[in-house]
Design an enzyme around this catalytic site. Sequence first.
Site, PDB file in Angstrom:
ATOM      1  N   ASP A  21       0.853  -1.194   0.000  1.00  0.00           N
ATOM      2  CA  ASP A  21       0.000   0.000   0.000  1.00  0.00           C
ATOM      3  C   ASP A  21       0.889   1.244   0.000  1.00  0.00           C
ATOM      4  O   ASP A  21       1.745   1.388   0.870  1.00  0.00           O
ATOM      5  CB  ASP A  21      -0.890  -0.043   1.259  1.00  0.00           C
ATOM      6  N   ASN A  23      -0.476   4.535  -0.127  1.00  0.00           N
ATOM      7  CA  ASN A  23      -1.132   5.776   0.319  1.00  0.00           C
ATOM      8  C   ASN A  23      -1.833   5.661   1.668  1.00  0.00           C
ATOM      9  O   ASN A  23      -2.627   6.527   2.036  1.00  0.00           O
ATOM     10  CB  ASN A  23      -2.108   6.279  -0.750  1.00  0.00           C
ATOM     11  N   ASP A  25      -4.236   3.775   2.803  1.00  0.00           N
ATOM     12  CA  ASP A  25      -5.663   3.444   2.947  1.00  0.00           C
ATOM     13  C   ASP A  25      -5.878   1.975   3.318  1.00  0.00           C
ATOM     14  O   ASP A  25      -7.014   1.506   3.392  1.00  0.00           O
ATOM     15  CB  ASP A  25      -6.460   3.819   1.689  1.00  0.00           C
ATOM     16  N   ASP A  29      -1.737  -1.165  -3.789  1.00  0.00           N
ATOM     17  CA  ASP A  29      -2.059  -0.401  -5.001  1.00  0.00           C
ATOM     18  C   ASP A  29      -0.904  -0.444  -5.998  1.00  0.00           C
ATOM     19  O   ASP A  29       0.154  -1.032  -5.722  1.00  0.00           O
ATOM     20  CB  ASP A  29      -2.423   1.047  -4.626  1.00  0.00           C
ATOM     21  N   ASP A  98      -4.806 -10.447 -15.765  1.00  0.00           N
ATOM     22  CA  ASP A  98      -5.885 -11.394 -15.526  1.00  0.00           C
ATOM     23  C   ASP A  98      -7.046 -11.047 -16.453  1.00  0.00           C
ATOM     24  O   ASP A  98      -7.408  -9.881 -16.582  1.00  0.00           O
ATOM     25  CB  ASP A  98      -6.339 -11.286 -14.056  1.00  0.00           C
ATOM     26  N   ASP A 199      -9.235 -16.460 -16.267  1.00  0.00           N
ATOM     27  CA  ASP A 199     -10.012 -16.964 -15.141  1.00  0.00           C
ATOM     28  C   ASP A 199     -11.041 -18.006 -15.600  1.00  0.00           C
ATOM     29  O   ASP A 199     -11.777 -17.758 -16.565  1.00  0.00           O
ATOM     30  CB  ASP A 199     -10.743 -15.756 -14.530  1.00  0.00           C
ATOM     31  N   GLU A 259      -7.057 -20.862 -16.457  1.00  0.00           N
ATOM     32  CA  GLU A 259      -7.461 -21.610 -15.271  1.00  0.00           C
ATOM     33  C   GLU A 259      -8.520 -22.620 -15.715  1.00  0.00           C
ATOM     34  O   GLU A 259      -9.522 -22.246 -16.324  1.00  0.00           O
ATOM     35  CB  GLU A 259      -8.048 -20.651 -14.237  1.00  0.00           C
ATOM     36  N   HIS A 332      -3.708 -17.131  -4.843  1.00  0.00           N
ATOM     37  CA  HIS A 332      -4.634 -16.352  -4.007  1.00  0.00           C
ATOM     38  C   HIS A 332      -5.900 -17.126  -3.646  1.00  0.00           C
ATOM     39  O   HIS A 332      -6.716 -16.621  -2.879  1.00  0.00           O
ATOM     40  CB  HIS A 332      -4.998 -15.064  -4.755  1.00  0.00           C
ATOM     41  N   ASP A 333      -6.105 -18.298  -4.235  1.00  0.00           N
ATOM     42  CA  ASP A 333      -7.287 -19.105  -3.923  1.00  0.00           C
ATOM     43  C   ASP A 333      -6.949 -20.298  -3.046  1.00  0.00           C
ATOM     44  O   ASP A 333      -7.821 -21.138  -2.783  1.00  0.00           O
ATOM     45  CB  ASP A 333      -7.910 -19.661  -5.222  1.00  0.00           C
TER      46      ASP A 333
HETATM   47  C1  NOJ Z   1     -10.944 -17.990  -9.968  1.00  0.00           C
HETATM   48  C2  NOJ Z   1     -10.252 -16.863  -9.280  1.00  0.00           C
HETATM   49  O1  NOJ Z   1      -8.895 -17.183  -9.145  1.00  0.00           O
HETATM   50  C3  NOJ Z   1     -10.961 -16.668  -7.963  1.00  0.00           C
HETATM   51  O2  NOJ Z   1     -10.262 -15.822  -7.097  1.00  0.00           O
HETATM   52  C4  NOJ Z   1     -12.338 -16.164  -8.260  1.00  0.00           C
HETATM   53  O3  NOJ Z   1     -13.082 -16.108  -7.075  1.00  0.00           O
HETATM   54  C5  NOJ Z   1     -13.074 -17.077  -9.245  1.00  0.00           C
HETATM   55  N1  NOJ Z   1     -12.248 -17.563 -10.306  1.00  0.00           N
HETATM   56  C6  NOJ Z   1     -14.225 -16.346  -9.867  1.00  0.00           C
HETATM   57  O4  NOJ Z   1     -13.740 -15.342 -10.723  1.00  0.00           O
END
Ligand code: NOJ
Length: 562
Positions: A21, A23, A25, A29, A98, A199, A259, A332-333
């Site tokens: 980050d 700034n 908040d 960013d 993405d 995605d 993906e 991130h998932d």
């Molecule tokens: C896969 C993404 O990596 C995930 O973070 C997202 O929630 C779902 N697709 C829906 O876009």
Amino acid sequence: MDKKWWKESVVYQIYPRSFKDSNGDGIGDLQGIISKLDYLNHLGVDVVWLCPVYQSPNDDNGYDISNYQSIMNDFGTLSDWEELLAGLHSRGMKLIMDLVVNHSSDEHAWFVESRKSQDNPYRDYYIWSPGKDGQPPNDWGSFFSGSAWEYDEKSEEYYLHLFSRKQPDLNWDNPKLRKEIYDMMTWWLDKGIDGFRMDVINLISKVPGLPSVSGESNGEQPTYHFGGDYFVNGPRVHEYMQEMNREVLSKYDIMTVGEAVNVTPEEASLYVSEDRNELNMVFHFELMDVDSGPGGKWNVQPWKLADIKSIISKWQVALDGKGWNSLYMNNHDQPRMLSRFGDDKLFPKESGKMLATLLHTLQGTPYIYQGEEIGMTNVQFASIDDYKDIEIVNMYKEYLAAGHSEEKIMNSIYIKGRDNGRTPMQWNSESQAGFTTGTPWLAVNPNYQDINVENALADPDSIFYYYKKLIELRKQHEIIVYGSYTILAEENEQVYAYLRTLGEEQLLVVLNFFGEPATFDLPSTVKFQAKELLISNYEVNPEEELNTIQLRPYEARVYKLK
Ligand code: NOJ
């Protein structure tokens, strides 16, 4: 096999909300990322994959896009983004963006129009249905709990949303929609980006008629099912991927990674075989499902090394010479790889390096998820209120209502929840780990005093420098990129070992996957005259005989044999 820059690259994934980050908040960013480009360059990665930075109401942290051609206010402006691209390119790094086009946000102008009335010109940009007997048209469940259908009072029909109700699915069968998407992709490519991560791209084609999983509804309150048979690798998906390739991708020297939910290697080869002109590689989920029980992701069961070996081997062999693998163990998932597959308490350094050795010595392109290179771990927040992820929050409510104990639910969140991977990047031991001067949108992992970039850079034996060396080795030894894979001693329950072969050369990789000592006997079929130790996570006598190797906890070694 064709040589390509993206096969020789290492990708670094940035989740912008949690990276840096600038700034105060509390939200990461673009200027924050720009301030860390020298760090990425020092690590040595070739490509940055930026998770969505587009305008979004953030129901799913940017995976619900309301404008594909403008930047989220929280993250900055298009000129910040241009500065980021230039900053990467001037350091010799590339940028992939993405692409989230299975669905948009319900706040996208297309959907705002679409829901106005049944005869709106944009109606057919999405998937609408009158339903049956006051019920949704079928029993498909959303990935984020509940029905995959939402009734729109005003226009009196249901729309499909495989993810949250604020993520309506786009109707790829509409050629006008497809053209808009291709134009948007071209707009970004003409700005100079180097590719896309797509995605859930294998969900874009739905079976006509949208059949129910369990047959006709009997008018009772429906239970929801995974409708994958009707939208995973749907009937027209390859037609659309080839069209996208022809209309857009083939015109640029870029990389693409899709993906792909629930695909086998055979199905994946239809996307990535070089003669099919679709994508370069996919992210499959087989390895990420290795600790899911019959009840799915939240029905956690311990993983087995035998399964890890057989999944990886299957993919290595199936795509060799045909397509290309992506190599990842977290993003991130997913929970943090060190907590899931290593030992983040007793052997964080050893196991972090061992797992890195695996990912960087298989055939494919390795993806590093931010923080992996310093050994960031899972987190355990005390209360559900501390969690922000829509998947976690919805699941919690659904499971609680279904009678599961809170303790059990929280435990599955600790092991599998997506917020494990989303806590802010740990830069130093100062307040909020140096991520922000404000209050972070998601709490910092309390272990930041120990685990942070500053400490990693000050310790020559850190996980960071091990990654740096792995990345360098890939540049020096073609066999690491292009060699074919053969598993060794498959029955060994503690050790994962394999050989890579390219011409006269062989690469021997030996990994102890556990916190106890282990023995590896080199099969007599492996012949060589000379050996060179390329990397290991312990002190090793380079002259040591290889017939029988005694491995220390999580020991990893890579030899080049001639
Ligand atoms: C896969 C993404 O990596 C995930 O973070 C997202 O929630 C779902 N697709 C829906 O876009």
